[in-house]
Design a protein around this motif. Structure first.
Motif, PDB file in Angstrom:
ATOM      1  N   ILE A   1       0.755  -1.208  -0.112  1.00 27.35           N
ATOM      2  CA  ILE A   1       0.067   0.093  -0.065  1.00 27.35           C
ATOM      3  C   ILE A   1       0.759   1.469  -0.077  1.00 27.35           C
ATOM      4  N   PHE A   2       2.089   1.098   0.669  1.00 25.09           N
ATOM      5  CA  PHE A   2       2.942   2.169   0.754  1.00 25.09           C
ATOM      6  C   PHE A   2       3.108   2.758  -0.654  1.00 25.09           C
ATOM      7  N   ARG A   3       3.541   1.858  -1.823  1.00 27.19           N
ATOM      8  CA  ARG A   3       3.778   2.218  -2.997  1.00 27.19           C
ATOM      9  C   ARG A   3       2.588   2.960  -3.683  1.00 27.19           C
ATOM     10  N   VAL A   4       1.501   2.943  -3.110  1.00 30.76           N
ATOM     11  CA  VAL A   4       0.308   3.707  -3.693  1.00 30.76           C
ATOM     12  C   VAL A   4       0.665   5.298  -3.337  1.00 30.76           C
ATOM     13  N   PHE A   5       1.106   5.503  -2.069  1.00 29.35           N
ATOM     14  CA  PHE A   5       1.156   6.737  -1.750  1.00 29.35           C
ATOM     15  C   PHE A   5       2.719   7.444  -2.393  1.00 29.35           C
ATOM     16  N   ASP A   6       3.698   6.377  -2.446  1.00 29.84           N
ATOM     17  CA  ASP A   6       4.693   6.954  -2.821  1.00 29.84           C
ATOM     18  C   ASP A   6       4.747   7.169  -4.391  1.00 29.84           C
TER      19      ASP A   6
ATOM     20  N   LYS B   1       3.156  16.685  -0.572  1.00 28.97           N
ATOM     21  CA  LYS B   1       2.682  17.017  -1.733  1.00 28.97           C
ATOM     22  C   LYS B   1       1.754  15.492  -2.359  1.00 28.97           C
ATOM     23  N   GLU B   2       2.702  14.435  -2.323  1.00 34.60           N
ATOM     24  CA  GLU B   2       2.353  13.175  -2.703  1.00 34.60           C
ATOM     25  C   GLU B   2       1.065  12.740  -1.958  1.00 34.60           C
ATOM     26  N   LEU B   3       0.958  13.062  -0.749  1.00 39.54           N
ATOM     27  CA  LEU B   3      -0.094  12.525   0.220  1.00 39.54           C
ATOM     28  C   LEU B   3      -1.310  13.336  -0.311  1.00 39.54           C
ATOM     29  N   LYS B   4      -1.124  14.579  -0.425  1.00 42.45           N
ATOM     30  CA  LYS B   4      -2.259  15.594  -1.051  1.00 42.45           C
ATOM     31  C   LYS B   4      -3.057  14.986  -2.205  1.00 42.45           C
ATOM     32  N   ARG B   5      -1.943  14.488  -3.290  1.00 44.92           N
ATOM     33  CA  ARG B   5      -2.481  13.980  -4.554  1.00 44.92           C
ATOM     34  C   ARG B   5      -3.227  13.051  -4.375  1.00 44.92           C
ATOM     35  N   ILE B   6      -2.850  11.932  -3.724  1.00 50.55           N
ATOM     36  CA  ILE B   6      -3.520  10.772  -3.622  1.00 50.55           C
ATOM     37  C   ILE B   6      -4.843  10.792  -2.651  1.00 50.55           C
ATOM     38  N   ILE B   7      -4.945  11.602  -1.675  1.00 45.11           N
ATOM     39  CA  ILE B   7      -6.057  12.050  -0.928  1.00 45.11           C
ATOM     40  C   ILE B   7      -6.950  12.600  -1.768  1.00 45.11           C
ATOM     41  N   LYS B   8      -6.571  13.787  -2.567  1.00 47.55           N
ATOM     42  CA  LYS B   8      -7.643  14.152  -3.671  1.00 47.55           C
ATOM     43  C   LYS B   8      -8.111  13.011  -4.578  1.00 47.55           C
ATOM     44  N   ASP B   9      -7.344  12.018  -5.158  1.00 49.53           N
ATOM     45  CA  ASP B   9      -7.902  11.063  -5.853  1.00 49.53           C
ATOM     46  C   ASP B   9      -8.943   9.944  -5.262  1.00 49.53           C
ATOM     47  N   ILE B  10      -8.381   9.952  -3.788  1.00 54.14           N
ATOM     48  CA  ILE B  10      -9.309   8.903  -3.026  1.00 54.14           C
ATOM     49  C   ILE B  10     -10.502   9.414  -2.994  1.00 54.14           C
ATOM     50  N   LEU B  11     -10.478  10.791  -2.659  1.00 55.98           N
ATOM     51  CA  LEU B  11     -11.884  11.434  -2.254  1.00 55.98           C
ATOM     52  C   LEU B  11     -12.816  11.766  -3.382  1.00 55.98           C
TER      53      LEU B  11
ATOM     54  N   ASP C   1       4.295  11.439   9.956  1.00 55.34           N
ATOM     55  CA  ASP C   1       5.683  11.725   9.973  1.00 55.34           C
ATOM     56  C   ASP C   1       5.949  12.134  11.445  1.00 55.34           C
ATOM     57  N   THR C   2       6.411  10.920  12.174  1.00 58.01           N
ATOM     58  CA  THR C   2       6.864  11.079  13.468  1.00 58.01           C
ATOM     59  C   THR C   2       8.146  11.716  13.789  1.00 58.01           C
ATOM     60  N   ASN C   3       9.085  11.696  12.937  1.00 59.68           N
ATOM     61  CA  ASN C   3      10.377  12.519  13.202  1.00 59.68           C
ATOM     62  C   ASN C   3      10.509  13.892  12.751  1.00 59.68           C
ATOM     63  N   GLU C   4       9.309  14.170  11.963  1.00 61.66           N
ATOM     64  CA  GLU C   4       9.013  15.737  11.397  1.00 61.66           C
ATOM     65  C   GLU C   4      10.006  16.185  10.598  1.00 61.66           C
ATOM     66  N   ASP C   5      10.513  15.452   9.608  1.00 61.05           N
ATOM     67  CA  ASP C   5      11.486  15.733   8.688  1.00 61.05           C
ATOM     68  C   ASP C   5      10.911  15.910   7.350  1.00 61.05           C
ATOM     69  N   GLY C   6       9.672  16.124   7.354  1.00 59.65           N
ATOM     70  CA  GLY C   6       9.074  16.618   5.948  1.00 59.65           C
ATOM     71  C   GLY C   6       8.813  15.476   4.951  1.00 59.65           C
ATOM     72  N   LYS C   7       8.900  14.251   5.429  1.00 58.59           N
ATOM     73  CA  LYS C   7       8.801  13.106   4.526  1.00 58.59           C
ATOM     74  C   LYS C   7       8.333  11.874   5.288  1.00 58.59           C
ATOM     75  N   VAL C   8       7.774  10.831   4.875  1.00 61.87           N
ATOM     76  CA  VAL C   8       7.326   9.753   5.646  1.00 61.87           C
ATOM     77  C   VAL C   8       8.012   8.599   4.900  1.00 61.87           C
ATOM     78  N   SER C   9       8.470   7.532   5.986  1.00 63.44           N
ATOM     79  CA  SER C   9       9.256   6.486   5.563  1.00 63.44           C
ATOM     80  C   SER C   9       8.353   5.409   5.436  1.00 63.44           C
ATOM     81  N   LEU C  10       8.882   4.281   5.021  1.00 63.21           N
ATOM     82  CA  LEU C  10       7.951   3.065   5.180  1.00 63.21           C
ATOM     83  C   LEU C  10       7.774   2.713   6.637  1.00 63.21           C
ATOM     84  N   ASP C  11       8.700   2.664   7.139  1.00 62.29           N
ATOM     85  CA  ASP C  11       8.413   2.426   8.557  1.00 62.29           C
ATOM     86  C   ASP C  11       7.634   3.286   9.620  1.00 62.29           C
TER      87      ASP C  11
END
Length: 195
Positions: A106-111, A121-131, A157-167
């Protein structure tokens, strides 16, 4: 998978590997392969074929905006097509895989750009398409696109680095974080027949 005279062939070692990874027996793997090759004589499913398969599988859902994103789940080598092994791996994982394996796919959908992380930006695009395709927003109380994006990204983004890793993605979904879980379930819903 091999090729003989330009036609795809299923080697014995491929069958053994798929029997181990898919939970199917040898005969079932060969049947699936024959059906796949009957539909795709060159052994590869292109985006157009995938679109047709999605519309047949999901006649009640408008998944057209999600096609290209779901295609990335299957096209693990990013060559623009899905071969039989790629198809079977996802088939198995989405039906019998561990939560960890399912979330990796599923991560590959969002990446969107396949760089190993999810940007806001990627997350926003996917959410727009999901909605627009999978969540009907007739309900005025439905959370807005911006709220969902901001909330889900903050959860992930728990470490607040501006990107979400797979973990981070897996931790947010497995940790039952509200928006992360909702988005993952919406993607999983694509693979589940609701009849």
């Amino acid at each position: 998978m091999g090729s003989k005279n330009g036609k795809p062939v299923l080697r014995d070692e491929d069958v053994k590997a798929l029997v181990q990874s898919s939970g199917l027996d040898e005969e079932q793997v060969r049947e699936h392969f024959n059906a796949f090759v009957a539909e795709h004589p060159n052994g590869k499913m292109k985006m157009k074929d995938f679109r047709e398969m999605m519309s047949k599988a999901l006649p009640k859902k408008d998944a057209s905006k999600m096609e290209k994103h779901v295609f990335r789940i299957y096209d693990s080598n990013n060559d623009g097509s899905i071969d039989f092994q790629e198809f079977m791996v996802v088939f198995y994982i989405m039906s019998d895989g561990s939560p960890d394996e399912v979330l990796e796919k599923i991560f590959r959908v969002f990446d969107v750009n396949s760089d190993g992380t999810i940007s806001k930006k990627e997350l926003k695009r996917i959410i727009k398409d999901i909605l627009s395709g999978l969540i009907k927003t007739d309900n005025p109380e439905e959370a807005s696109e911006k709220l969902i994006t901001t909330s889900a990204f903050a959860e992930m983004d728990t470490n607040e680095d501006g990107k979400v890793s797979l973990d981070e993605f897996k931790a947010a979904c497995l940790g039952q974080e509200k928006f992360s879980k909702m988005l993952a379930l919406k993607v999983i819903d694509i693979f589940i027949d609701d009849e």
